[in-house]
Design a protein around this motif. Structure first.
Motif, PDB file in Angstrom:
ATOM      1  N   ALA A  24     -11.623 -23.986  20.655  1.00  0.00           N
ATOM      2  CA  ALA A  24     -12.756 -23.211  20.138  1.00  0.00           C
ATOM      3  C   ALA A  24     -12.449 -22.662  18.750  1.00  0.00           C
ATOM      4  O   ALA A  24     -13.294 -22.731  17.841  1.00  0.00           O
ATOM      5  N   ALA A  25     -11.253 -22.139  18.580  1.00  0.00           N
ATOM      6  CA  ALA A  25     -10.858 -21.602  17.271  1.00  0.00           C
ATOM      7  C   ALA A  25     -10.817 -22.703  16.213  1.00  0.00           C
ATOM      8  O   ALA A  25     -11.257 -22.492  15.073  1.00  0.00           O
ATOM      9  N   ARG A  26     -10.306 -23.865  16.581  1.00  0.00           N
ATOM     10  CA  ARG A  26     -10.222 -24.980  15.619  1.00  0.00           C
ATOM     11  C   ARG A  26     -11.612 -25.497  15.246  1.00  0.00           C
ATOM     12  O   ARG A  26     -11.862 -25.845  14.099  1.00  0.00           O
ATOM     13  N   LEU A  27     -12.521 -25.534  16.225  1.00  0.00           N
ATOM     14  CA  LEU A  27     -13.884 -26.001  15.947  1.00  0.00           C
ATOM     15  C   LEU A  27     -14.618 -25.062  14.996  1.00  0.00           C
ATOM     16  O   LEU A  27     -15.267 -25.514  14.051  1.00  0.00           O
ATOM     17  N   THR A  28     -14.529 -23.775  15.243  1.00  0.00           N
ATOM     18  CA  THR A  28     -15.241 -22.827  14.379  1.00  0.00           C
ATOM     19  C   THR A  28     -14.595 -22.735  12.997  1.00  0.00           C
ATOM     20  O   THR A  28     -15.284 -22.497  12.014  1.00  0.00           O
ATOM     21  N   ALA A  29     -13.283 -22.962  12.911  1.00  0.00           N
ATOM     22  CA  ALA A  29     -12.620 -22.977  11.605  1.00  0.00           C
ATOM     23  C   ALA A  29     -13.005 -24.230  10.820  1.00  0.00           C
ATOM     24  O   ALA A  29     -13.129 -24.189   9.591  1.00  0.00           O
ATOM     25  N   ALA A  30     -13.220 -25.341  11.515  1.00  0.00           N
ATOM     26  CA  ALA A  30     -13.567 -26.607  10.857  1.00  0.00           C
ATOM     27  C   ALA A  30     -14.977 -26.592  10.295  1.00  0.00           C
ATOM     28  O   ALA A  30     -15.266 -27.244   9.298  1.00  0.00           O
ATOM     29  N   ASP A  31     -15.870 -25.844  10.953  1.00  0.00           N
ATOM     30  CA  ASP A  31     -17.271 -25.797  10.517  1.00  0.00           C
ATOM     31  C   ASP A  31     -17.842 -24.433  10.874  1.00  0.00           C
ATOM     32  O   ASP A  31     -18.092 -24.152  12.047  1.00  0.00           O
ATOM     33  N   PRO A  32     -18.065 -23.581   9.872  1.00  0.00           N
ATOM     34  CA  PRO A  32     -18.573 -22.231  10.146  1.00  0.00           C
ATOM     35  C   PRO A  32     -19.956 -22.207  10.808  1.00  0.00           C
ATOM     36  O   PRO A  32     -20.336 -21.197  11.386  1.00  0.00           O
ATOM     37  N   ALA A  33     -20.679 -23.318  10.760  1.00  0.00           N
ATOM     38  CA  ALA A  33     -21.994 -23.383  11.407  1.00  0.00           C
ATOM     39  C   ALA A  33     -21.876 -23.625  12.908  1.00  0.00           C
ATOM     40  O   ALA A  33     -22.864 -23.566  13.630  1.00  0.00           O
ATOM     41  N   VAL A  34     -20.674 -23.893  13.381  1.00  0.00           N
ATOM     42  CA  VAL A  34     -20.447 -24.165  14.801  1.00  0.00           C
ATOM     43  C   VAL A  34     -20.245 -22.855  15.552  1.00  0.00           C
ATOM     44  O   VAL A  34     -19.506 -21.979  15.107  1.00  0.00           O
ATOM     45  N   THR A  35     -20.904 -22.749  16.684  1.00  0.00           N
ATOM     46  CA  THR A  35     -20.630 -21.655  17.617  1.00  0.00           C
ATOM     47  C   THR A  35     -20.093 -22.289  18.894  1.00  0.00           C
ATOM     48  O   THR A  35     -20.510 -23.382  19.279  1.00  0.00           O
ATOM     49  N   VAL A  36     -19.150 -21.598  19.511  1.00  0.00           N
ATOM     50  CA  VAL A  36     -18.559 -22.101  20.742  1.00  0.00           C
ATOM     51  C   VAL A  36     -18.708 -21.029  21.804  1.00  0.00           C
ATOM     52  O   VAL A  36     -18.300 -19.884  21.606  1.00  0.00           O
ATOM     53  N   GLU A  37     -19.307 -21.402  22.913  1.00  0.00           N
ATOM     54  CA  GLU A  37     -19.421 -20.516  24.071  1.00  0.00           C
ATOM     55  C   GLU A  37     -18.435 -20.996  25.115  1.00  0.00           C
ATOM     56  O   GLU A  37     -18.528 -22.130  25.588  1.00  0.00           O
ATOM     57  N   ILE A  70     -25.148 -26.289  29.996  1.00  0.00           N
ATOM     58  CA  ILE A  70     -24.817 -27.622  29.491  1.00  0.00           C
ATOM     59  C   ILE A  70     -26.026 -28.195  28.751  1.00  0.00           C
ATOM     60  O   ILE A  70     -25.908 -28.714  27.645  1.00  0.00           O
ATOM     61  N   GLY A  71     -27.197 -28.080  29.354  1.00  0.00           N
ATOM     62  CA  GLY A  71     -28.414 -28.601  28.733  1.00  0.00           C
ATOM     63  C   GLY A  71     -28.742 -27.939  27.413  1.00  0.00           C
ATOM     64  O   GLY A  71     -29.285 -28.577  26.508  1.00  0.00           O
ATOM     65  N   GLY A  72     -28.400 -26.673  27.260  1.00  0.00           N
ATOM     66  CA  GLY A  72     -28.695 -25.942  26.031  1.00  0.00           C
ATOM     67  C   GLY A  72     -27.684 -26.154  24.927  1.00  0.00           C
ATOM     68  O   GLY A  72     -27.915 -25.773  23.776  1.00  0.00           O
ATOM     69  N   ALA A  73     -26.565 -26.767  25.243  1.00  0.00           N
ATOM     70  CA  ALA A  73     -25.523 -27.012  24.249  1.00  0.00           C
ATOM     71  C   ALA A  73     -25.792 -28.311  23.505  1.00  0.00           C
ATOM     72  O   ALA A  73     -26.453 -29.213  24.020  1.00  0.00           O
ATOM     73  N   ASP A  74     -25.237 -28.399  22.312  1.00  0.00           N
ATOM     74  CA  ASP A  74     -25.309 -29.647  21.551  1.00  0.00           C
ATOM     75  C   ASP A  74     -24.188 -30.603  21.950  1.00  0.00           C
ATOM     76  O   ASP A  74     -24.307 -31.817  21.782  1.00  0.00           O
ATOM     77  N   ALA A  75     -23.081 -30.032  22.456  1.00  0.00           N
ATOM     78  CA  ALA A  75     -21.919 -30.830  22.852  1.00  0.00           C
ATOM     79  C   ALA A  75     -21.071 -30.000  23.806  1.00  0.00           C
ATOM     80  O   ALA A  75     -21.258 -28.780  23.911  1.00  0.00           O
ATOM     81  N   VAL A  76     -20.143 -30.676  24.480  1.00  0.00           N
ATOM     82  CA  VAL A  76     -19.284 -30.019  25.466  1.00  0.00           C
ATOM     83  C   VAL A  76     -17.835 -30.441  25.235  1.00  0.00           C
ATOM     84  O   VAL A  76     -17.562 -31.617  24.992  1.00  0.00           O
ATOM     85  N   VAL A  77     -16.936 -29.476  25.339  1.00  0.00           N
ATOM     86  CA  VAL A  77     -15.509 -29.769  25.399  1.00  0.00           C
ATOM     87  C   VAL A  77     -14.999 -29.143  26.692  1.00  0.00           C
ATOM     88  O   VAL A  77     -15.327 -28.000  27.002  1.00  0.00           O
ATOM     89  N   ILE A  78     -14.288 -29.936  27.471  1.00  0.00           N
ATOM     90  CA  ILE A  78     -13.806 -29.470  28.770  1.00  0.00           C
ATOM     91  C   ILE A  78     -12.323 -29.818  28.900  1.00  0.00           C
ATOM     92  O   ILE A  78     -11.900 -30.887  28.462  1.00  0.00           O
ATOM     93  N   ALA A  79     -11.557 -28.890  29.455  1.00  0.00           N
ATOM     94  CA  ALA A  79     -10.120 -29.107  29.670  1.00  0.00           C
ATOM     95  C   ALA A  79      -9.829 -29.067  31.161  1.00  0.00           C
ATOM     96  O   ALA A  79     -10.123 -28.074  31.826  1.00  0.00           O
ATOM     97  N   PHE A  80      -9.271 -30.156  31.666  1.00  0.00           N
ATOM     98  CA  PHE A  80      -9.002 -30.315  33.088  1.00  0.00           C
ATOM     99  C   PHE A  80      -7.531 -30.110  33.414  1.00  0.00           C
ATOM    100  O   PHE A  80      -6.690 -30.875  32.941  1.00  0.00           O
ATOM    101  N   PRO A  81      -7.211 -29.157  34.274  1.00  0.00           N
ATOM    102  CA  PRO A  81      -5.878 -29.154  34.867  1.00  0.00           C
ATOM    103  C   PRO A  81      -5.805 -30.340  35.833  1.00  0.00           C
ATOM    104  O   PRO A  81      -6.837 -30.831  36.285  1.00  0.00           O
ATOM    105  N   GLU A  82      -4.610 -30.794  36.118  1.00  0.00           N
ATOM    106  CA  GLU A  82      -4.452 -31.871  37.083  1.00  0.00           C
ATOM    107  C   GLU A  82      -3.870 -31.292  38.366  1.00  0.00           C
ATOM    108  O   GLU A  82      -2.743 -30.818  38.370  1.00  0.00           O
ATOM    109  N   HIS A  83      -4.668 -31.303  39.430  1.00  0.00           N
ATOM    110  CA  HIS A  83      -4.225 -30.836  40.741  1.00  0.00           C
ATOM    111  C   HIS A  83      -4.116 -32.047  41.658  1.00  0.00           C
ATOM    112  O   HIS A  83      -5.132 -32.667  41.982  1.00  0.00           O
TER     113      HIS A  83
END
Length: 182
Positions: A24-37, A70-83
């Protein structure tokens, strides 16, 4: 651009939560127009899915709420632990409930899948499994990246990778979510 970030773990000390925070920090630093929830899946805890529960009580509102995020977002980033080679039970349950509302859970959104792992395989099994089914659930999968040997790769004090190579891999996969400058 609004990006929804999901650490698919219900652990408050999850390394995948740390990875999502860095992403999230890297995305908002790369483009100030990006918001990450950033979503906390603990806010979407539901009974274990069963067709009997669904028939008796319908689909929980929380499943509909996360699906709407999810529907309201423009894109999704998800991090999966492996169980045990797969996704955590908490995420699988939430995903199962959402799929009862809308089978195409990812709703055609661009998706980046990540995994942080204490082992050297970097969540290879969970990422392979999720990559294999992504299209089935309408993800426009634009990138997949695992990060292994977390204890060696992560600097908890700075909240970043110790290796410039890992940081470059993260930035490379995340930029696939950002709009191309004209």
């Amino acid at each position: 651009m609004n990006i929804l970030a999901i650490p698919a773990s219900n652990s408050s000390s999850s390394i995948n939560r740390a990875l999502i925070n860095l992403a999230a920090a890297r995305l908002t630093a790369a483009d100030p127009a990006v918001t990450v929830e950033i979503v906390d899946i603990n806010d979407f805890e539901m009974p274990i899915y069963s067709s009997d529960r669904e028939a008796a009580n319908g689909v929980p509102q929380l499943a509909k709420d996360l699906l709407a995020l999810i529907g309201g977002a423009d894109a999704v980033v998800i991090a999966f632990p492996e169980h045990n080679g797969g996704v955590p039970a908490a995420w699988k349950n939430i995903f199962d409930w959402m799929s009862r509302v809308e089978f195409k859970v990812w709703q055609g959104k661009p998706v980046v899948m990540l995994s942080a792992s204490p082992g050297g395989r970097a969540g290879a099994n969970v990422l392979a499994g999720q990559e294999a089914i992504a299209g089935f659930y309408a993800a426009e999968l634009v990138g997949v990246q695992g990060f292994g040997n977390w204890g060696e790769a992560w600097d908890a004090e700075t909240g970043s990778f110790t290796s410039h190579v890992d940081l470059a891999k993260l930035d490379d996969v995340l930029t696939k979510l950002l709009p191309v400058a004209a």
